[in-house]
Design an enzyme around this catalytic site. Sequence first.
Site, PDB file in Angstrom:
ATOM      1  N   ASP A   9       0.856  -1.181   0.000  1.00 32.68           N
ATOM      2  CA  ASP A   9       0.000   0.000   0.000  1.00 32.68           C
ATOM      3  C   ASP A   9       0.893   1.232   0.000  1.00 32.68           C
ATOM      4  O   ASP A   9       1.693   1.421   0.925  1.00 32.68           O
ATOM      5  CB  ASP A   9      -0.870  -0.043   1.266  1.00 32.68           C
ATOM      6  CG  ASP A   9      -1.858   1.106   1.337  1.00 32.68           C
ATOM      7  OD1 ASP A   9      -1.658   2.131   0.652  1.00 32.68           O
ATOM      8  OD2 ASP A   9      -2.818   0.972   2.104  1.00 32.68           O
ATOM      9  N   ILE A  10       0.750   2.062  -1.003  1.00 40.33           N
ATOM     10  CA  ILE A  10       1.662   3.200  -1.135  1.00 40.33           C
ATOM     11  C   ILE A  10       1.492   4.209  -0.001  1.00 40.33           C
ATOM     12  O   ILE A  10       2.432   4.926   0.340  1.00 40.33           O
ATOM     13  CB  ILE A  10       1.511   3.864  -2.526  1.00 40.33           C
ATOM     14  CG1 ILE A  10       2.762   4.664  -2.841  1.00 40.33           C
ATOM     15  CG2 ILE A  10       0.237   4.696  -2.608  1.00 40.33           C
ATOM     16  CD1 ILE A  10       2.931   5.001  -4.287  1.00 40.33           C
ATOM     17  N   ASN A  23      -6.273  12.764 -11.034  1.00 32.84           N
ATOM     18  CA  ASN A  23      -6.937  13.208 -12.259  1.00 32.84           C
ATOM     19  C   ASN A  23      -6.682  14.701 -12.403  1.00 32.84           C
ATOM     20  O   ASN A  23      -6.157  15.345 -11.489  1.00 32.84           O
ATOM     21  CB  ASN A  23      -8.430  12.864 -12.245  1.00 32.84           C
ATOM     22  CG  ASN A  23      -9.144  13.491 -11.071  1.00 32.84           C
ATOM     23  OD1 ASN A  23      -9.213  14.715 -10.973  1.00 32.84           O
ATOM     24  ND2 ASN A  23      -9.648  12.683 -10.162  1.00 32.84           N
ATOM     25  N   GLY A  31      -9.670   4.847  -6.378  1.00 27.42           N
ATOM     26  CA  GLY A  31      -8.401   4.125  -6.522  1.00 27.42           C
ATOM     27  C   GLY A  31      -7.331   4.598  -5.555  1.00 27.42           C
ATOM     28  O   GLY A  31      -7.611   4.919  -4.394  1.00 27.42           O
ATOM     29  N   ASP A  33      -5.703   7.337  -5.613  1.00 30.55           N
ATOM     30  CA  ASP A  33      -5.947   8.753  -5.287  1.00 30.55           C
ATOM     31  C   ASP A  33      -6.835   8.862  -4.032  1.00 30.55           C
ATOM     32  O   ASP A  33      -6.502   9.581  -3.067  1.00 30.55           O
ATOM     33  CB  ASP A  33      -6.634   9.394  -6.504  1.00 30.55           C
ATOM     34  CG  ASP A  33      -6.678  10.909  -6.474  1.00 30.55           C
ATOM     35  OD1 ASP A  33      -6.096  11.516  -5.550  1.00 30.55           O
ATOM     36  OD2 ASP A  33      -7.295  11.496  -7.386  1.00 30.55           O
ATOM     37  N   GLY A 123      -5.354   1.199 -13.413  1.00 33.42           N
ATOM     38  CA  GLY A 123      -6.656   0.957 -12.803  1.00 33.42           C
ATOM     39  C   GLY A 123      -7.774   1.534 -13.645  1.00 33.42           C
ATOM     40  O   GLY A 123      -8.015   1.104 -14.782  1.00 33.42           O
ATOM     41  N   VAL A 124      -8.413   2.564 -13.101  1.00 32.81           N
ATOM     42  CA  VAL A 124      -9.561   3.200 -13.747  1.00 32.81           C
ATOM     43  C   VAL A 124      -9.228   3.657 -15.174  1.00 32.81           C
ATOM     44  O   VAL A 124     -10.091   3.613 -16.059  1.00 32.81           O
ATOM     45  CB  VAL A 124     -10.025   4.401 -12.883  1.00 32.81           C
ATOM     46  CG1 VAL A 124     -11.086   5.220 -13.589  1.00 32.81           C
ATOM     47  CG2 VAL A 124     -10.554   3.920 -11.537  1.00 32.81           C
TER      48      VAL A 124
HETATM   49  N1  AR6 Z   1      -1.401   1.545  -2.999  1.00 28.89           N
HETATM   50  C1  AR6 Z   1      -0.821   1.178  -4.159  1.00 28.89           C
HETATM   51  N2  AR6 Z   1      -1.524   0.961  -5.299  1.00 28.89           N
HETATM   52  C2  AR6 Z   1      -2.856   1.106  -5.247  1.00 28.89           C
HETATM   53  C3  AR6 Z   1      -3.549   1.483  -4.075  1.00 28.89           C
HETATM   54  C4  AR6 Z   1      -2.763   1.695  -2.904  1.00 28.89           C
HETATM   55  N3  AR6 Z   1      -3.291   2.066  -1.747  1.00 28.89           N
HETATM   56  N4  AR6 Z   1      -4.876   1.552  -4.372  1.00 28.89           N
HETATM   57  C5  AR6 Z   1      -5.020   1.220  -5.665  1.00 28.89           C
HETATM   58  N5  AR6 Z   1      -3.808   0.944  -6.204  1.00 28.89           N
HETATM   59  P1  AR6 Z   1      -6.051   3.857 -10.200  1.00 28.89           P
HETATM   60  P2  AR6 Z   1      -5.424   5.251 -12.718  1.00 28.89           P
HETATM   61  C6  AR6 Z   1      -3.450   0.535  -7.574  1.00 28.89           C
HETATM   62  O1  AR6 Z   1      -7.387   3.507 -10.700  1.00 28.89           O
HETATM   63  O2  AR6 Z   1      -5.662   4.019 -13.511  1.00 28.89           O
HETATM   64  C7  AR6 Z   1      -8.721   7.844  -9.661  1.00 28.89           C
HETATM   65  O3  AR6 Z   1     -10.106   7.941  -9.424  1.00 28.89           O
HETATM   66  C8  AR6 Z   1      -4.522  -0.084  -8.442  1.00 28.89           C
HETATM   67  O4  AR6 Z   1      -4.676  -1.463  -8.123  1.00 28.89           O
HETATM   68  O5  AR6 Z   1      -5.917   4.337  -8.800  1.00 28.89           O
HETATM   69  O6  AR6 Z   1      -4.249   6.109 -13.037  1.00 28.89           O
HETATM   70  C9  AR6 Z   1      -8.106   9.179 -10.053  1.00 28.89           C
HETATM   71  O7  AR6 Z   1      -8.712  10.274  -9.385  1.00 28.89           O
HETATM   72  C10 AR6 Z   1      -3.948   0.112  -9.846  1.00 28.89           C
HETATM   73  O8  AR6 Z   1      -3.050  -0.940 -10.180  1.00 28.89           O
HETATM   74  O9  AR6 Z   1      -5.325   4.987 -11.118  1.00 28.89           O
HETATM   75  C11 AR6 Z   1      -8.347   9.211 -11.529  1.00 28.89           C
HETATM   76  O10 AR6 Z   1      -9.639   9.667 -11.831  1.00 28.89           O
HETATM   77  C12 AR6 Z   1      -3.139   1.398  -9.712  1.00 28.89           C
HETATM   78  O11 AR6 Z   1      -3.089   1.701  -8.298  1.00 28.89           O
HETATM   79  C13 AR6 Z   1      -8.198   7.775 -11.949  1.00 28.89           C
HETATM   80  O12 AR6 Z   1      -8.547   7.002 -10.796  1.00 28.89           O
HETATM   81  C14 AR6 Z   1      -3.728   2.604 -10.437  1.00 28.89           C
HETATM   82  O13 AR6 Z   1      -5.147   2.541 -10.388  1.00 28.89           O
HETATM   83  C15 AR6 Z   1      -6.790   7.430 -12.338  1.00 28.89           C
HETATM   84  O14 AR6 Z   1      -6.755   6.125 -12.836  1.00 28.89           O
END
Ligand code: AR6
Length: 175
Positions: A9-10, A23, A31, A33, A123-124
């Site tokens: 977990d970051i 974003n 996610g 963020d 992710g998203v």
């Molecule tokens: N620690 C490490 N990695 C994580 C954690 C955590 N606590 N939580 C999730 N991940 P995403 P994106 C991973 O969707 O694709 C947001 O709503 C997750 O499993 O967070 O760049 C923003 O506001 C995945 O592999 O980021 C934007 O609207 C990775 O982090 C949008 O999502 C990235 O997933 C950005 O989408």
Amino acid sequence: MRITVVDGDITEQDVDAIVNAANSSLLGGGGVDGAIHRAAGPELLQHCRTLRAHHWPEGLPPGRAASTPAAQLPADWVIHTVGPNRHAGETDPSVLASCFRESLLEALRLGATSVAFPGIGAGVYGWEADDVAQAARLALTEVPGRWDALEEVRFVLFSATVADAFREHLSDLFA
Ligand code: AR6
């Protein structure tokens, strides 16, 4: 400079700077963020509002990075970057590489010596784990010696698929 890949977990990383997959609004989201804002507390949102008002009134464009203090997190800084959103037709992988490059440059500018990244875009925003790992690799390797002032670049990956891709594409860079 040491490159490491860890499952985890970051928000828990005790490094100088963590990178947020934000974003363009810079005002939080889901996610990683959402997790970063929850762990950092409401002060982070205030820092983000100030950053946006002073420097990015129209939002932070994809591929760019900007930093705030990290409020209640163990890290000192949060570097916010915005991945390209594949679901919105932003399919240029060089923008994803730019997220990693600009975040590393911001870390240098802050004087950070350790920086932790999530799988930006994985992710998203809909990127394949291999594309994300290759984008990170390009940013790390395109200019030899560029990141020598950094002691550690740590990839902190929540999903096993993304962690496996980073291990596959970056293992020859591990010290
Ligand atoms: N620690 C490490 N990695 C994580 C954690 C955590 N606590 N939580 C999730 N991940 P995403 P994106 C991973 O969707 O694709 C947001 O709503 C997750 O499993 O967070 O760049 C923003 O506001 C995945 O592999 O980021 C934007 O609207 C990775 O982090 C949008 O999502 C990235 O997933 C950005 O989408």
